[in-house]
Design an enzyme around this catalytic site. Structure first.
Site, PDB file in Angstrom:
ATOM      1  N   TYR A  93       0.829  -1.203   0.000  1.00  0.00           N
ATOM      2  CA  TYR A  93       0.000   0.000   0.000  1.00  0.00           C
ATOM      3  C   TYR A  93       0.860   1.249   0.000  1.00  0.00           C
ATOM      4  O   TYR A  93       2.075   1.196   0.249  1.00  0.00           O
ATOM      5  CB  TYR A  93      -0.945   0.002   1.200  1.00  0.00           C
ATOM      6  CG  TYR A  93      -0.295   0.354   2.524  1.00  0.00           C
ATOM      7  CD1 TYR A  93      -0.457   1.623   3.086  1.00  0.00           C
ATOM      8  CD2 TYR A  93       0.480  -0.573   3.214  1.00  0.00           C
ATOM      9  CE1 TYR A  93       0.129   1.951   4.297  1.00  0.00           C
ATOM     10  CE2 TYR A  93       1.069  -0.250   4.424  1.00  0.00           C
ATOM     11  CZ  TYR A  93       0.897   1.012   4.960  1.00  0.00           C
ATOM     12  OH  TYR A  93       1.493   1.331   6.161  1.00  0.00           O
ATOM     13  N   ARG A 143       8.068   3.961  -4.921  1.00  0.00           N
ATOM     14  CA  ARG A 143       8.150   2.978  -3.830  1.00  0.00           C
ATOM     15  C   ARG A 143       7.132   1.860  -4.028  1.00  0.00           C
ATOM     16  O   ARG A 143       7.415   0.690  -3.736  1.00  0.00           O
ATOM     17  CB  ARG A 143       7.955   3.651  -2.482  1.00  0.00           C
ATOM     18  CG  ARG A 143       8.186   2.698  -1.308  1.00  0.00           C
ATOM     19  CD  ARG A 143       8.174   3.406   0.024  1.00  0.00           C
ATOM     20  NE  ARG A 143       6.879   4.026   0.304  1.00  0.00           N
ATOM     21  CZ  ARG A 143       6.646   4.786   1.374  1.00  0.00           C
ATOM     22  NH1 ARG A 143       7.598   5.008   2.256  1.00  0.00           N
ATOM     23  NH2 ARG A 143       5.448   5.315   1.577  1.00  0.00           N
ATOM     24  N   ARG A 177      -8.212 -20.646  -0.912  1.00  0.00           N
ATOM     25  CA  ARG A 177      -7.077 -20.367  -0.042  1.00  0.00           C
ATOM     26  C   ARG A 177      -5.962 -21.363  -0.331  1.00  0.00           C
ATOM     27  O   ARG A 177      -6.167 -22.580  -0.253  1.00  0.00           O
ATOM     28  CB  ARG A 177      -7.498 -20.455   1.421  1.00  0.00           C
ATOM     29  CG  ARG A 177      -6.393 -20.071   2.405  1.00  0.00           C
ATOM     30  CD  ARG A 177      -6.896 -20.089   3.837  1.00  0.00           C
ATOM     31  NE  ARG A 177      -5.842 -19.696   4.761  1.00  0.00           N
ATOM     32  CZ  ARG A 177      -4.937 -20.526   5.271  1.00  0.00           C
ATOM     33  NH1 ARG A 177      -4.964 -21.805   4.932  1.00  0.00           N
ATOM     34  NH2 ARG A 177      -4.014 -20.079   6.109  1.00  0.00           N
ATOM     35  N   LYS A 212       6.550  -2.045   1.733  1.00  0.00           N
ATOM     36  CA  LYS A 212       5.408  -1.452   2.433  1.00  0.00           C
ATOM     37  C   LYS A 212       4.192  -2.364   2.301  1.00  0.00           C
ATOM     38  O   LYS A 212       3.274  -2.116   1.519  1.00  0.00           O
ATOM     39  CB  LYS A 212       5.117  -0.046   1.897  1.00  0.00           C
ATOM     40  CG  LYS A 212       4.218   0.787   2.822  1.00  0.00           C
ATOM     41  CD  LYS A 212       4.159   2.235   2.345  1.00  0.00           C
ATOM     42  CE  LYS A 212       3.208   3.067   3.186  1.00  0.00           C
ATOM     43  NZ  LYS A 212       3.695   3.270   4.567  1.00  0.00           N
ATOM     44  N   GLU A 242      12.492   2.474  13.933  1.00  0.00           N
ATOM     45  CA  GLU A 242      11.564   3.503  13.450  1.00  0.00           C
ATOM     46  C   GLU A 242      10.322   3.501  14.321  1.00  0.00           C
ATOM     47  O   GLU A 242      10.232   2.740  15.288  1.00  0.00           O
ATOM     48  CB  GLU A 242      11.194   3.248  11.984  1.00  0.00           C
ATOM     49  CG  GLU A 242      10.557   1.893  11.741  1.00  0.00           C
ATOM     50  CD  GLU A 242      10.405   1.556  10.267  1.00  0.00           C
ATOM     51  OE1 GLU A 242      10.481   2.463   9.431  1.00  0.00           O
ATOM     52  OE2 GLU A 242      10.207   0.360   9.969  1.00  0.00           O
TER      53      GLU A 242
END
Length: 291
Positions: A38, A57, A106, A155, A187
């Site tokens: 995301y 990114r 799945r 991310k 972070e």
């Protein structure tokens, strides 16, 4: 004024829909495996901040996970602008998520390469994004062990542990948490971490251990242009507690002063001169470069 929340228009796989009508399969890998990435882009004055950095990114994250790039930069820009317009968004955030798609059932194995990624975008109105009250008072953080997976540079939507760390902070009467690994700060839960000592900005160097922040990259560029020295090196919680100032950066926070870490006041216990200047500098420069 932003559109009412329940009338918000979202984007899903080529369609603009009221949020109440948007549907995704229960077998989508973003849902069952957190197999998705995301980006969050800030919007000020109806314009997008650091858009090209976010797209770059996104493409890197997709490449690292082997997820097919679903849209060009130009198509993504058109969608972002269309959602800003349809939702009358002047100040807030635009969330973009791309999952590997619906595998039909799945299965731990990735689906066939011809399965189309799922693309979702939606807006979030944040009227006080620029004039955030916390920017005037600063935030308090606590330290927690960094128990996330090793590829924090990608991310992904695997945000359970950061969410838990946010809740730990709330329970402790703080605003956020800083992760600590091997004795050093990595972070924040959704931001990069910094301290200021002797007028120098100190922040951890880029690696797989931290997210390569888009706001981080832009701010450090602006800081260097303003002749502020930047040092990329590890630091401990104890060093942060002895620092002159501390702050975080992120798309939803810009530059946010940190005034307390694990109950210890940083400097005067109020937002520092450097953090205040950097916030003003970032907002000014980002506004000029917004598209």
């Amino acid at each position: 004024m932003s559109a009412m929340h329940n009338n918000r228009i979202v984007y899903l796989n080529g369609e603009y829909l009221p949020e109440s009508e948007a549907r995704i399969s229960i077998f989508d890998r973003g849902f069952v495996f957190a197999d998705a990435v995301y980006e969050v882009t800030s919007v000020i004055d109806g314009k997008l901040l650091d858009f090209d950095g976010h797209v770059a990114r996104l493409e890197r994250s997709l490449g690292e996970l082997g997820i097919r790039k679903p849209l060009t930069r130009e198509a993504l820009l058109d969608i972002h602008r269309e959602l800003v317009a349809r939702n009358e968004l002047t100040q807030g955030l635009l969330y973009l998520q791309v999952s590997r798609g619906n595998s039909g059932d799945r299965d731990f194995l990735f689906p066939a390469e011809d399965v189309a990624p799922t693309v979702v975008l939606f807006t979030q109105s944040v009227p006080n994004l620029v004039d955030a009250p916390k920017a005037r008072t600063g935030i308090k953080v606590i330290s927690v062990p960094d128990l996330r997976w090793g590829r924090r540079d990608i991310k992904t939507v695997q945000l359970l542990y950061p969410s838990m760390a946010k809740m730990m902070a709330k329970k402790a009467g703080a605003d956020d948490s800083w992760f600590v690994q091997d004795g050093f700060v990595t972070e924040g839960t959704a931001n990069n971490a910094y301290i200021v000592m002797g007028g120098r900005i100190i922040t951890r160097a880029l690696s797989n251990d931290i997210l390569h922040g888009i706001t981080r990259a832009a701010l450090l560029g602006y800081a260097r242009e303003a002749q502020i020295e930047v040092v990329e090196m590890n630091f401990t919680i104890e060093q942060a507690q002895r620092a002159d100032e501390a702050f975080i950066t992120g798309a939803s926070t810009f530059v946010m002063p940190v005034v307390e870490i694990d109950g210890v006041k940083i400097g005067s216990g109020e937002p520092g001169r450097v953090a205040i200047r950097l916030r003003e500098l970032y907002i000014h420069e980002a506004r000029k470069a917004a598209i």
